[in-house]
Design an enzyme around this catalytic site. Structure first.
Site, PDB file in Angstrom:
ATOM      1  N   SER A 143     -14.665  -4.839   1.175  1.00 38.13           N
ATOM      2  CA  SER A 143     -14.818  -4.180  -0.130  1.00 38.13           C
ATOM      3  C   SER A 143     -14.162  -5.000  -1.239  1.00 38.13           C
ATOM      4  O   SER A 143     -14.590  -4.920  -2.400  1.00 38.13           O
ATOM      5  CB  SER A 143     -14.292  -2.749  -0.098  1.00 38.13           C
ATOM      6  OG  SER A 143     -12.926  -2.679   0.240  1.00 38.13           O
ATOM      7  N   GLY A 144     -13.130  -5.743  -0.937  1.00 35.46           N
ATOM      8  CA  GLY A 144     -12.571  -6.733  -1.859  1.00 35.46           C
ATOM      9  C   GLY A 144     -12.109  -6.280  -3.232  1.00 35.46           C
ATOM     10  O   GLY A 144     -12.128  -7.084  -4.158  1.00 35.46           O
ATOM     11  N   GLY A 145     -11.737  -5.017  -3.377  1.00 33.77           N
ATOM     12  CA  GLY A 145     -11.267  -4.547  -4.680  1.00 33.77           C
ATOM     13  C   GLY A 145     -12.265  -3.679  -5.417  1.00 33.77           C
ATOM     14  O   GLY A 145     -11.998  -3.213  -6.528  1.00 33.77           O
ATOM     15  N   LYS A 185     -18.536 -11.276   7.956  1.00 32.79           N
ATOM     16  CA  LYS A 185     -17.905 -10.335   7.024  1.00 32.79           C
ATOM     17  C   LYS A 185     -17.723 -11.020   5.678  1.00 32.79           C
ATOM     18  O   LYS A 185     -16.692 -11.639   5.422  1.00 32.79           O
ATOM     19  CB  LYS A 185     -16.557  -9.865   7.593  1.00 32.79           C
ATOM     20  CG  LYS A 185     -15.778  -8.966   6.649  1.00 32.79           C
ATOM     21  CD  LYS A 185     -14.681  -8.201   7.372  1.00 32.79           C
ATOM     22  CE  LYS A 185     -13.812  -7.455   6.383  1.00 32.79           C
ATOM     23  NZ  LYS A 185     -12.898  -6.501   6.999  1.00 32.79           N
ATOM     24  N   ARG A 218       0.833  -1.212   0.000  1.00 35.36           N
ATOM     25  CA  ARG A 218       0.000   0.000   0.000  1.00 35.36           C
ATOM     26  C   ARG A 218       0.867   1.262   0.000  1.00 35.36           C
ATOM     27  O   ARG A 218       0.606   2.200  -0.737  1.00 35.36           O
ATOM     28  CB  ARG A 218      -0.916   0.031   1.229  1.00 35.36           C
ATOM     29  CG  ARG A 218      -1.850  -1.149   1.368  1.00 35.36           C
ATOM     30  CD  ARG A 218      -3.177  -0.948   0.651  1.00 35.36           C
ATOM     31  NE  ARG A 218      -4.099  -2.018   0.985  1.00 35.36           N
ATOM     32  CZ  ARG A 218      -4.186  -3.194   0.348  1.00 35.36           C
ATOM     33  NH1 ARG A 218      -3.410  -3.437  -0.685  1.00 35.36           N
ATOM     34  NH2 ARG A 218      -5.065  -4.116   0.745  1.00 35.36           N
ATOM     35  N   GLU A 264     -14.913 -14.129   8.577  1.00 40.60           N
ATOM     36  CA  GLU A 264     -14.720 -13.554   7.238  1.00 40.60           C
ATOM     37  C   GLU A 264     -14.344 -14.591   6.193  1.00 40.60           C
ATOM     38  O   GLU A 264     -13.175 -14.891   5.992  1.00 40.60           O
ATOM     39  CB  GLU A 264     -13.646 -12.455   7.272  1.00 40.60           C
ATOM     40  CG  GLU A 264     -13.465 -11.798   5.902  1.00 40.60           C
ATOM     41  CD  GLU A 264     -12.428 -10.678   5.866  1.00 40.60           C
ATOM     42  OE1 GLU A 264     -11.752 -10.438   6.890  1.00 40.60           O
ATOM     43  OE2 GLU A 264     -12.289 -10.049   4.809  1.00 40.60           O
ATOM     44  N   ARG A 312      -9.589  -1.059   1.909  1.00 43.40           N
ATOM     45  CA  ARG A 312      -9.234  -0.175   0.791  1.00 43.40           C
ATOM     46  C   ARG A 312     -10.302   0.868   0.488  1.00 43.40           C
ATOM     47  O   ARG A 312      -9.993   2.025   0.212  1.00 43.40           O
ATOM     48  CB  ARG A 312      -8.957  -1.026  -0.466  1.00 43.40           C
ATOM     49  CG  ARG A 312      -7.642  -1.727  -0.425  1.00 43.40           C
ATOM     50  CD  ARG A 312      -7.577  -2.866  -1.407  1.00 43.40           C
ATOM     51  NE  ARG A 312      -8.394  -4.015  -0.987  1.00 43.40           N
ATOM     52  CZ  ARG A 312      -8.509  -5.135  -1.678  1.00 43.40           C
ATOM     53  NH1 ARG A 312      -7.881  -5.261  -2.829  1.00 43.40           N
ATOM     54  NH2 ARG A 312      -9.252  -6.138  -1.230  1.00 43.40           N
TER      55      ARG A 312
END
Ligand code: 13P
Length: 338
Positions: A258-260, A216, A30, A174, A289
């Site tokens: 959010s996974g991208g 999640k 990141r 998750e 993200r």
């Protein structure tokens, strides 16, 4: 507070979870993407800037931390968990040790970290954490995910959840079906259904109190390379349908990853899900993200301008907070002038 009360507070309307639990390796990626050196000081500076912003009080119910951050001290002298608690938000901790290659399978992964977890949970509680996170990942291809991958990850998730509740903390469960690939939205629906069904089967076997958990999951989306794109309404409808079909009603709520997805996409989709929500489940966010991307870019450019960085973060947090109550719209989105 009991675990059932903590879980309810984590998914309370108007607020959601900030997933700031990137491991040092992920943080390296990141920070590299914005040309900043990944030092302990820089990681703390960025995170502390977010944790002391105004929206922490109004839009963030909990923050997931990485082991390093839970032990750090903020510039005011307060520990990071204390800083988070001061805003009325709950500190949480990522406790898995990452997804490792699953022996006997072809390139699939199983999440590790159960050894010594009981002792680690005891320490995390003392350090102020009141919930935990464990992420399992599943990829979609013509032969994946395998039964072996679905079963072994569900088993580990359930053993983790039981240990976390034993320590009087709330487990975030998750299971993330990844967006990579060219699969259709219906394939994602089917795989997510199988994954969730197996997780709840194992959670029951391990006597996990579902009222003291938060799910999640991924949203139901077409693969990133799938030519057949889906509308927001279709994503919302299929996501809600899949969760209704597979989630026991005792679970108080869902905090999506959010996974991208882009920041606005993640907000828009959550808003659409809440618009059609006809269940008693609360649907909120637990974004990494999709909450931090713009703030990270601003921070990298103007590290000393705390106000500017926090303004960017506050806007994103407010937009997502609004989407938990189906109150987000384009006009609200545009109301932010950088
Ligand atoms: P993203 O929202 O970036 O997918 O991260 C959420 C998370 O905590 C992954 O484990």
């Amino acid at each position: 507070m009991s675990i059932e009360e903590i879980a309810k507070q984590m998914v309370v309307k108007g607020k959601g979870i900030l997933a700031a639990d990137e491991s040092t390796g992920t943080m390296e990626k990141r920070l590299k993407s914005v040309n900043v050196e990944c030092t302990e000081k820089n990681r703390l500076h960025f995170r502390e800037t977010l944790f002391s912003s105004g929206s922490m009080k109004t839009c963030i119910s909990g923050v997931i931390l990485f082991d390093e951050t839970l032990r750090q001290t903020s510039s005011s002298g307060a520990s990071i968990p204390e800083l988070i608690k001061k805003s009325g938000s709950i500190p949480g901790i990522k406790v898995d040790k990452g997804a490792k290659l699953l022996a006997g399978s072809d390139k699939e992964k199983v999440t590790e970290g159960l050894d010594g977890l009981r002792e680690r949970m005891e320490e995390y509680y003392k350090l102020g954490a009141r919930f935990a996170k464990w992420r399992a990942v599943y990829s979609i291809s013509s032969k994946h995910p395998s039964e072996q991958c679905i079963k072994s990850n569900a088993h580990a998730l359930a053993r983790y959840a039981a240990l976390v509740q034993e320590a009087k903390m709330v487990p975030i469960v998750e299971p993330e079906v990844l967006m990579d690939g060219d699969h259709t939205i219906d394939k994602c629906y089917d795989v997510t259904s199988r994954v969730l069904a197996e997780c709840y089967k194992e959670l029951a076997i391990h006597n996990v109190n579902l009222k003291g958990t938060v799910l999640k999951p991924n949203m139901i989306l077409p693969g990133a390379d799938c030519k057949q794109r889906a509308t927001t309404e279709e994503i919302a409808k299929k996501t809600l349908e899949c969760l209704k079909k597979n989630m026991p009603t005792e679970v108080p709520g869902v905090a999506f990853l959010s996974g991208g997805q882009s920041e606005v996409e993640a907000t828009k989709n959550l808003n659409a899900i809440n618009k059609i929500n006809d269940t008693s489940f609360h649907f909120t966010f637990s974004y990494g993200r999709a909450l931090q991307q713009s703030a990270l870019k601003t921070w990298a450019k103007s590290m000393k301008d705390t106000n500017k960085i926090q303004k960017v973060f506050d806007h994103r947090a407010k937009m997502n907070g609004a989407s938990t109550e189906a109150k987000w719209n384009e006009k609200l989105e545009q109301s932010f002038a950088a």
